[in-house]
Motif scaffolding. Sequence first.
Motif, PDB file in Angstrom:
ATOM      1  N   LYS A  36      -9.878   9.376 -10.358  1.00 36.99           N
ATOM      2  CA  LYS A  36      -9.985   8.099 -11.050  1.00 36.99           C
ATOM      3  C   LYS A  36      -9.722   6.979 -10.056  1.00 36.99           C
ATOM      4  O   LYS A  36      -8.722   6.990  -9.332  1.00 36.99           O
ATOM      5  N   ASP A  37     -10.636   6.004 -10.018  1.00 34.01           N
ATOM      6  CA  ASP A  37     -10.503   4.836  -9.143  1.00 34.01           C
ATOM      7  C   ASP A  37     -10.523   3.574  -9.999  1.00 34.01           C
ATOM      8  O   ASP A  37     -11.309   3.467 -10.944  1.00 34.01           O
ATOM      9  N   TYR A  38      -9.668   2.645  -9.630  1.00 37.04           N
ATOM     10  CA  TYR A  38      -9.612   1.362 -10.342  1.00 37.04           C
ATOM     11  C   TYR A  38      -9.556   0.233  -9.323  1.00 37.04           C
ATOM     12  O   TYR A  38      -8.879   0.326  -8.290  1.00 37.04           O
ATOM     13  N   ASN A  39     -10.277  -0.848  -9.630  1.00 31.27           N
ATOM     14  CA  ASN A  39     -10.236  -2.054  -8.814  1.00 31.27           C
ATOM     15  C   ASN A  39     -10.469  -3.238  -9.745  1.00 31.27           C
ATOM     16  O   ASN A  39     -11.334  -3.178 -10.615  1.00 31.27           O
ATOM     17  N   ASN A  40      -9.692  -4.305  -9.572  1.00 32.85           N
ATOM     18  CA  ASN A  40      -9.832  -5.457 -10.475  1.00 32.85           C
ATOM     19  C   ASN A  40     -10.750  -6.533  -9.899  1.00 32.85           C
ATOM     20  O   ASN A  40     -10.654  -7.697 -10.271  1.00 32.85           O
ATOM     21  N   SER A  41     -11.650  -6.114  -9.019  1.00 31.19           N
ATOM     22  CA  SER A  41     -12.665  -7.014  -8.486  1.00 31.19           C
ATOM     23  C   SER A  41     -13.978  -6.259  -8.444  1.00 31.19           C
ATOM     24  O   SER A  41     -14.109  -5.269  -7.728  1.00 31.19           O
ATOM     25  N   PHE A  42     -14.970  -6.705  -9.224  1.00 33.61           N
ATOM     26  CA  PHE A  42     -16.225  -5.975  -9.348  1.00 33.61           C
ATOM     27  C   PHE A  42     -17.086  -6.167  -8.095  1.00 33.61           C
ATOM     28  O   PHE A  42     -17.390  -5.233  -7.376  1.00 33.61           O
ATOM     29  N   TRP A  43     -17.482  -7.426  -7.841  1.00 32.57           N
ATOM     30  CA  TRP A  43     -18.295  -7.690  -6.652  1.00 32.57           C
ATOM     31  C   TRP A  43     -17.404  -8.066  -5.465  1.00 32.57           C
ATOM     32  O   TRP A  43     -17.459  -7.425  -4.429  1.00 32.57           O
ATOM     33  N   GLY A  44     -16.616  -9.105  -5.600  1.00 29.61           N
ATOM     34  CA  GLY A  44     -15.644  -9.445  -4.573  1.00 29.61           C
ATOM     35  C   GLY A  44     -16.199 -10.079  -3.325  1.00 29.61           C
ATOM     36  O   GLY A  44     -15.466 -10.281  -2.363  1.00 29.61           O
ATOM     37  N   GLY A  45     -17.496 -10.406  -3.283  1.00 27.46           N
ATOM     38  CA  GLY A  45     -18.078 -10.973  -2.082  1.00 27.46           C
ATOM     39  C   GLY A  45     -18.072 -12.489  -2.079  1.00 27.46           C
ATOM     40  O   GLY A  45     -17.827 -13.141  -3.097  1.00 27.46           O
ATOM     41  N   ILE A  46     -18.349 -13.064  -0.906  1.00 17.57           N
ATOM     42  CA  ILE A  46     -18.407 -14.512  -0.725  1.00 17.57           C
ATOM     43  C   ILE A  46     -19.869 -14.911  -0.557  1.00 17.57           C
ATOM     44  O   ILE A  46     -20.553 -14.424   0.351  1.00 17.57           O
ATOM     45  N   PRO A  47     -20.401 -15.799  -1.425  1.00 16.14           N
ATOM     46  CA  PRO A  47     -21.818 -16.187  -1.324  1.00 16.14           C
ATOM     47  C   PRO A  47     -22.048 -17.124  -0.140  1.00 16.14           C
ATOM     48  O   PRO A  47     -21.112 -17.604   0.499  1.00 16.14           O
ATOM     49  N   LEU A  48     -23.311 -17.393   0.121  1.00 17.20           N
ATOM     50  CA  LEU A  48     -23.672 -18.370   1.139  1.00 17.20           C
ATOM     51  C   LEU A  48     -23.498 -19.781   0.591  1.00 17.20           C
ATOM     52  O   LEU A  48     -23.579 -20.020  -0.608  1.00 17.20           O
ATOM     53  N   GLU A  61      -6.434 -12.157  -2.271  1.00 15.84           N
ATOM     54  CA  GLU A  61      -5.362 -12.596  -3.160  1.00 15.84           C
ATOM     55  C   GLU A  61      -5.585 -12.080  -4.584  1.00 15.84           C
ATOM     56  O   GLU A  61      -6.625 -12.298  -5.197  1.00 15.84           O
ATOM     57  N   GLY A  62      -4.574 -11.388  -5.116  1.00 16.29           N
ATOM     58  CA  GLY A  62      -4.628 -10.909  -6.491  1.00 16.29           C
ATOM     59  C   GLY A  62      -5.405  -9.630  -6.698  1.00 16.29           C
ATOM     60  O   GLY A  62      -5.450  -9.110  -7.810  1.00 16.29           O
ATOM     61  N   GLU A  63      -6.018  -9.081  -5.665  1.00 10.94           N
ATOM     62  CA  GLU A  63      -6.812  -7.867  -5.837  1.00 10.94           C
ATOM     63  C   GLU A  63      -5.903  -6.644  -5.780  1.00 10.94           C
ATOM     64  O   GLU A  63      -5.044  -6.527  -4.914  1.00 10.94           O
ATOM     65  N   GLU A  64      -6.131  -5.711  -6.708  1.00 11.03           N
ATOM     66  CA  GLU A  64      -5.355  -4.489  -6.797  1.00 11.03           C
ATOM     67  C   GLU A  64      -6.297  -3.295  -6.908  1.00 11.03           C
ATOM     68  O   GLU A  64      -7.413  -3.411  -7.422  1.00 11.03           O
ATOM     69  N   ALA A  65      -5.804  -2.142  -6.452  1.00  5.65           N
ATOM     70  CA  ALA A  65      -6.599  -0.922  -6.542  1.00  5.65           C
ATOM     71  C   ALA A  65      -5.682   0.274  -6.751  1.00  5.65           C
ATOM     72  O   ALA A  65      -4.536   0.285  -6.282  1.00  5.65           O
ATOM     73  N   GLU A  66      -6.200   1.264  -7.457  1.00  6.16           N
ATOM     74  CA  GLU A  66      -5.504   2.526  -7.654  1.00  6.16           C
ATOM     75  C   GLU A  66      -6.490   3.667  -7.443  1.00  6.16           C
ATOM     76  O   GLU A  66      -7.663   3.574  -7.819  1.00  6.16           O
ATOM     77  N   HIS A  67      -5.987   4.745  -6.831  1.00  3.37           N
ATOM     78  CA  HIS A  67      -6.821   5.915  -6.580  1.00  3.37           C
ATOM     79  C   HIS A  67      -6.002   7.162  -6.893  1.00  3.37           C
ATOM     80  O   HIS A  67      -4.949   7.387  -6.287  1.00  3.37           O
ATOM     81  N   GLY A  68      -6.483   7.971  -7.828  1.00  2.00           N
ATOM     82  CA  GLY A  68      -5.770   9.177  -8.214  1.00  2.00           C
ATOM     83  C   GLY A  68      -6.650  10.406  -8.111  1.00  2.00           C
ATOM     84  O   GLY A  68      -7.863  10.341  -8.344  1.00  2.00           O
ATOM     85  N   LEU A  69      -6.029  11.550  -7.762  1.00  2.00           N
ATOM     86  CA  LEU A  69      -6.772  12.802  -7.621  1.00  2.00           C
ATOM     87  C   LEU A  69      -5.909  13.968  -8.080  1.00  2.00           C
ATOM     88  O   LEU A  69      -4.723  14.054  -7.739  1.00  2.00           O
ATOM     89  N   LEU A  70      -6.521  14.889  -8.829  1.00  2.00           N
ATOM     90  CA  LEU A  70      -5.953  16.193  -9.130  1.00  2.00           C
ATOM     91  C   LEU A  70      -7.011  17.235  -8.788  1.00  2.00           C
ATOM     92  O   LEU A  70      -8.170  17.122  -9.214  1.00  2.00           O
ATOM     93  N   TYR A  71      -6.608  18.241  -8.007  1.00  2.00           N
ATOM     94  CA  TYR A  71      -7.552  19.274  -7.560  1.00  2.00           C
ATOM     95  C   TYR A  71      -6.865  20.631  -7.653  1.00  2.00           C
ATOM     96  O   TYR A  71      -5.715  20.796  -7.210  1.00  2.00           O
ATOM     97  N   ASN A  92       0.841  -1.186   0.000  1.00  2.00           N
ATOM     98  CA  ASN A  92       0.000   0.000   0.000  1.00  2.00           C
ATOM     99  C   ASN A  92       0.887   1.250   0.000  1.00  2.00           C
ATOM    100  O   ASN A  92       1.468   1.618   1.019  1.00  2.00           O
ATOM    101  N   TYR A  93       0.989   1.912  -1.164  1.00  2.00           N
ATOM    102  CA  TYR A  93       1.825   3.092  -1.306  1.00  2.00           C
ATOM    103  C   TYR A  93       0.953   4.284  -1.691  1.00  2.00           C
ATOM    104  O   TYR A  93       0.107   4.182  -2.586  1.00  2.00           O
TER     105      TYR A  93
END
Length: 724
Positions: free
Chosen positions: A261-273, A230-240, A197-198
């Motif tokens: 701009k926000d990016y995530n490579n997991s759309f739902w990412g939840g665990i079903p019943l 595992e394998g999940e990545e995210a990016e968050h960028g801002l210019l103001y 996390n940087y």
Amino acid sequence: MKQTAHGYRLQEKNKNTVTPNTTTLLQNHADEDTQALPVISLVATRSGITEGKNSYTTSQMNTATRLNLSMKETPQSTTVITKQRIDDQNMTSINDMVQSAPGLIVDSSNGPSRTVFRARGFDIDNIMYDGLPSQYDPIAVGVSTNMAMLDRVEVVRGATGLITGTGNPSAAINVVRKRPTAEPKVSLTGSVGRWNNYRGEIDASSKLNSSGSVRGRVVGSYQDQDTFREGEEAEHGLLYGALEIDLSPQATLLTGISYQKDYNNSFWGGIPLGADGQHIKVPRSTNPANDWEDKTTRLTTLFTDLEYRFDNDWKLRAAVMKSWNDGIFSGTYLNYTPARGFAYSAYQGKYDINNTGVDVFLNGPYQLFGRSHEAGFGLSQRSTRSKLHNYSGGGFYGDHLDPLNLDKIAKPDFQYSGSRTTEIAQHGFNAMTRLNLADSLKLILGGRIDWYEYKDFAGSSGYKVSDELTSYAGIIYDLNPNHAVYASYTTIFQPQNNKDINRKIIKPITGNNYELGIKGEYFDGALNASAALFRINQENRAKTLADQSACPEDLNNSCAEASGLVRSDGFDLELQGALSSAWQLGAGYSYVKARYKKDKDPAKVGQIFESNAPKKVFKLTSSYILPTENNNWRVGGTLYWQDTIFNNVTNMGAATDYRVEQKAYALLDLMVAYQWNQNLDLQLNINNVFDKEYYRGIASDMGWFPMGSYGDPRNAVFTVRYKF
């Protein structure tokens, strides 16, 4: 109040030399070998700006009524999350703020990157930017406001129809942007944390001409991180960027732009019943998403704010905001049926949402019967145009998958399946007055008239609501200089898009909000306390019909009907600000009981309205300056506790239903900071110290979603801030 390395010490003042609504700040004297700043004396006028104040509270806010009032003078439950608190808790997104704010709830059952916010039993559907409401739809786009560009966040719990017009009676969240300063300053922030996390941030502000009548500010932020999945990545960028110009001694223009701009490579990412209707016991690191999944959202906002101050203390503010919000989602979710077991369903969608807001507000004092009062008049217009492009994933993939050892699938050949465009336009006029009935008694009266129109271009349908009146009343009585009791009342108005079996739109939700409370203000406003009782009645909520046999085919078995009354009762307790010269505190306890009071289905009467939202929540954040030689060390912590949440789940049509729950749990975060010198500050935050395993959202259906979403395991973030 004397300044230390990190804050201000409370001190007695000569009240004959300090005017009302001001706070005197005297810097702490230090020995020659210390690193304290030069001795200065400041008189700070009552202002809501929290940057540089080193406090967990503020002297005024106007989100509730548009009038500049202290918290003690505001007849509703209010919280301000200040810049100091944002830094101490290392908040980077609006999700972090909601998790910390008293009375507000975060629900991640629709996916970790599509969080729903709740308060007092209802969803929060508006986010305000410098007082201008904007639709918040986490399911559609879900851009999470970046905290790097904010001075503070003001929260008003309960109905706020006088300001927002339509909306749920939950809470108003008003994010207040940083403004340019004439004093040149630059801050650099860098952090590193668990799971790669940087994050980096730059914030520069200065006058742009010799007189200081033109000022500018630029903020940039970028975060690149993995997550505990595992394998999940995210990016968050801002210019103001913001530019502030004194057009004259009376007029100030603020204009700016932000891009996020926000990016995530997991759309739902939840665990079903599981097949037994209970949580599947998989490791928290389990990630059901596939490598090709993509959730990318962008938000561009232009804003302009003109303020003109008349000689008679009246003030005119005209503000305009335009935003373009777009997102493209490609993802999967695990779906369970008795025939297939677990199988993937795939979906792709592209959203384009344009928001426009215009607001003109005039307010100031007037004399009547020998007393000074205040009045305000406003005109507002807001519109939202949404276009959704759907792409079909072609059915199910991989029958009888093992959730403990998933076989991932290739990206389907998504096929365009149609689009839908909707438009919402709302125009309103509001007026309010604060009557000074006696030295200790104030009465606030207000009203708003709205014209609302909804268009669904795909179905060539829509509806209008005209001359809808929202009324507001609040009374405040000062028991003594430190305490006041209050009562407030407001009505509720929320249009709906649901249709009945005759294709007619269900009438708008209506209702009312009552609140009684007591407020305290201590140490010249350095500490605020409150206790409130509330009752919210919400009628005419749409309910999907259990029997869809008479529903027209084009409505896709989603016919609804108006369904009775939901009532939310509860209370809030809160304390925010300085307990001593070195001790800052923000604490709150909330109790909410939202139940069906009337319903077409008699079995629902008396049942909990939102069982997957906790009834009881306690939040506490504190920081303390250790009594070392230079007061350079600061320690703090955050405690979060909530009671049990649950859902009753139907077992795919079988006779037996299941109860899925997350039992009550507590989380502890710790913070330690060291101010190396005037410019350099080091901080370590350790979150979920005891590594509690818990769900931030639980599933409510075996075959569809919401799904179970784990909260973050133990992690640490080290932050360096350098200012010059």
